[in-house]
Design a protein around this motif. Structure first.
Motif, PDB file in Angstrom:
ATOM      1  N   UNK A   1      75.570 -51.626  35.885  1.00  0.00           N
ATOM      2  CA  UNK A   1      76.269 -52.905  35.982  1.00  0.00           C
ATOM      3  C   UNK A   1      75.497 -53.868  36.881  1.00  0.00           C
ATOM      4  N   UNK A   2      75.414 -55.130  36.452  1.00  0.00           N
ATOM      5  CA  UNK A   2      74.712 -56.158  37.212  1.00  0.00           C
ATOM      6  C   UNK A   2      75.664 -57.207  37.791  1.00  0.00           C
ATOM      7  N   UNK A   3      76.830 -57.353  37.190  1.00  0.00           N
ATOM      8  CA  UNK A   3      77.813 -58.352  37.624  1.00  0.00           C
ATOM      9  C   UNK A   3      79.134 -58.000  36.970  1.00  0.00           C
ATOM     10  N   UNK A   4      80.210 -58.091  37.755  1.00  0.00           N
ATOM     11  CA  UNK A   4      81.531 -57.764  37.206  1.00  0.00           C
ATOM     12  C   UNK A   4      82.588 -58.608  37.900  1.00  0.00           C
ATOM     13  N   UNK A   5      83.511 -59.148  37.112  1.00  0.00           N
ATOM     14  CA  UNK A   5      84.633 -59.918  37.657  1.00  0.00           C
ATOM     15  C   UNK A   5      85.867 -59.652  36.801  1.00  0.00           C
ATOM     16  N   UNK A   6      87.013 -59.539  37.443  1.00  0.00           N
ATOM     17  CA  UNK A   6      88.249 -59.293  36.712  1.00  0.00           C
ATOM     18  C   UNK A   6      89.422 -59.856  37.496  1.00  0.00           C
ATOM     19  N   UNK A   7      90.582 -59.926  36.831  1.00  0.00           N
ATOM     20  CA  UNK A   7      91.760 -60.455  37.527  1.00  0.00           C
ATOM     21  C   UNK A   7      92.663 -59.353  38.079  1.00  0.00           C
ATOM     22  N   UNK A   8      92.304 -58.083  37.837  1.00  0.00           N
ATOM     23  CA  UNK A   8      93.040 -56.980  38.460  1.00  0.00           C
ATOM     24  C   UNK A   8      92.141 -55.744  38.501  1.00  0.00           C
ATOM     25  N   UNK A   9      92.490 -54.807  39.355  1.00  0.00           N
ATOM     26  CA  UNK A   9      91.617 -53.644  39.585  1.00  0.00           C
ATOM     27  C   UNK A   9      91.572 -52.696  38.394  1.00  0.00           C
ATOM     28  N   UNK A  10      92.668 -52.573  37.678  1.00  0.00           N
ATOM     29  CA  UNK A  10      92.675 -51.682  36.520  1.00  0.00           C
ATOM     30  C   UNK A  10      91.678 -52.172  35.473  1.00  0.00           C
ATOM     31  N   UNK A  11      91.675 -53.458  35.227  1.00  0.00           N
ATOM     32  CA  UNK A  11      90.730 -54.026  34.265  1.00  0.00           C
ATOM     33  C   UNK A  11      89.303 -53.872  34.768  1.00  0.00           C
ATOM     34  N   UNK A  12      89.090 -54.138  36.051  1.00  0.00           N
ATOM     35  CA  UNK A  12      87.752 -53.991  36.627  1.00  0.00           C
ATOM     36  C   UNK A  12      87.257 -52.552  36.504  1.00  0.00           C
ATOM     37  N   UNK A  13      88.154 -51.584  36.737  1.00  0.00           N
ATOM     38  CA  UNK A  13      87.773 -50.173  36.652  1.00  0.00           C
ATOM     39  C   UNK A  13      87.333 -49.813  35.238  1.00  0.00           C
ATOM     40  N   UNK A  14      88.044 -50.301  34.242  1.00  0.00           N
ATOM     41  CA  UNK A  14      87.662 -50.030  32.854  1.00  0.00           C
ATOM     42  C   UNK A  14      86.282 -50.604  32.544  1.00  0.00           C
ATOM     43  N   UNK A  15      86.040 -51.800  33.007  1.00  0.00           N
ATOM     44  CA  UNK A  15      84.747 -52.439  32.763  1.00  0.00           C
ATOM     45  C   UNK A  15      83.616 -51.669  33.438  1.00  0.00           C
ATOM     46  N   UNK A  16      83.862 -51.174  34.648  1.00  0.00           N
ATOM     47  CA  UNK A  16      82.827 -50.419  35.349  1.00  0.00           C
ATOM     48  C   UNK A  16      82.547 -49.097  34.634  1.00  0.00           C
ATOM     49  N   UNK A  17      83.593 -48.400  34.198  1.00  0.00           N
ATOM     50  CA  UNK A  17      83.387 -47.161  33.441  1.00  0.00           C
ATOM     51  C   UNK A  17      82.591 -47.433  32.170  1.00  0.00           C
ATOM     52  N   UNK A  18      82.884 -48.530  31.507  1.00  0.00           N
ATOM     53  CA  UNK A  18      82.168 -48.875  30.274  1.00  0.00           C
ATOM     54  C   UNK A  18      80.684 -49.080  30.546  1.00  0.00           C
ATOM     55  N   UNK A  19      80.361 -49.763  31.651  1.00  0.00           N
ATOM     56  CA  UNK A  19      78.954 -49.983  32.002  1.00  0.00           C
ATOM     57  C   UNK A  19      78.271 -48.671  32.367  1.00  0.00           C
TER      58      UNK A  19
END
Length: 302
Positions: A227-245
């Motif tokens: 991951x190079x950059x990540x932004x989200x409006x809640x931690x659950x969404x951010x966690x999913x995005x990080x796992x995907x990366x």
């Protein structure tokens, strides 16, 4: 006792960065950062390596775009006929960002870095917020603190991903330019400014994945290294995005989750579940801002 005299410093000149300087300052930054990583390396860790040819091309392309949009924030330090250091900065809306800042090792400690930072900070006039990413170099940390930035320790999590730990992931898709409006809205909440045309560059060099669902919104740029950059409006969404990366990194390849402040414990927990190891790694410098969360900043485009 033999006294070794200090090297004489030729006349210092701070001037605007030009397009013709790009290859020179890219090599300068690569050399300066490699030297710093070698000096700060933790015993037993992998030996630092220089910037790859591909990464150098991306670096030059990114800096060329900053010159087009924010030339008044980009400066070079010359000693005689030699380029000794440089600083690039940019403004988005009412937030100023320091992008890259380096002085050749042999000329450090002579006031060149302060002169460059002072020049770059002139471009922050009228901005109510500021943001920069600093190394663990104590001299740099002191310089930023004296310039009015609050320093927040950062962590880096590194290792190979435990594929068995990757959860089932839903509601993710490839991002497009059509997502930019709400992505800019997330960035305004996190750092006080949207990215605007920076998104076009990031899409050209990184994989963009988004979640745009009733449960939350977020986006992540990543590449083969992670991951190079990540932004989200809640931690659950951010966690999913990080796992995907993390899941997209080729099996067995070392990945890195960088620029994690204490405000982003969700990222520490996720990366540790994935089998990565944590270490301290510099500071996030902020002026007029609290540490953004859930947010993992881009080192140069923050």
């Amino acid at each position: 006792m033999t006294v070794v005299p200090e090297p004489e410093r030729p006349d210092l000149r701070i001037r605007p960065l030009h397009r013709d300087d790009l290859r020179v300052v890219e090599r300068l930054s690569s050399h300066a950062f490699l030297d710093l990583e070698q000096r700060l390396a933790v015993p037993g860790s992998a030996a630092p390596v220089g910037r790859s040819v591909q990464a150098a091309q991306v670096w030059i392309a990114r800096t060329a775009r900053l010159l087009e949009s924010d030339a008044d924030g980009c400066w070079v330090a010359e000693l005689g006929d030699d380029v000794a250091g440089f600083a690039t900065s940019f403004r988005r809306e009412t937030t100023w960002f320091l992008s890259t800042y380096a002085v050749l090792p042999r000329w450090q400690g002579l006031g060149i870095g302060k002169a460059l930072l002072d020049a770059a900070l002139t471009y922050s006039r009228g901005c109510v917020r500021g943001m920069l990413s600093a190394s663990s170099d104590p001299r740099a940390a002191r310089r930023y603190r004296l310039a009015g930035f609050d320093l927040h320790p950062q962590m880096r999590l590194e290792g190979t991903v435990d594929r068995s730990a990757v959860p089932e992931l839903r509601h993710l898709r490839a991002g497009t330019s059509g997502d930019q409006e709400w992505m800019d809205s997330l960035d305004r909440t996190a750092r006080g400014a949207g990215r605007g045309h920076d998104h076009a560059f990031l899409r050209s060099v990184h994989r963009l994945r988004v979640i745009d669902h009733r449960t939350g919104r977020g986006y992540a740029y990543s590449n083969l290294d992670g991951v190079q950059l990540l932004a989200a409006d809640n931690r659950r969404t951010a966690t999913r995005l990080l796992w995907d990366a993390l899941a997209a990194v080729p099996e067995g390849r070392t990945t890195r989750v960088a620029h994690v402040t204490g405000a982003n414990q969700w990222a520490v927990e996720t990366a540790m579940e994935a089998g990565l190891h944590v270490r301290l790694d510099g500071y996030l410098g902020l002026k007029g801002l609290k540490p953004p969360t859930p947010y993992l900043h881009h080192g140069a485009l923050l």
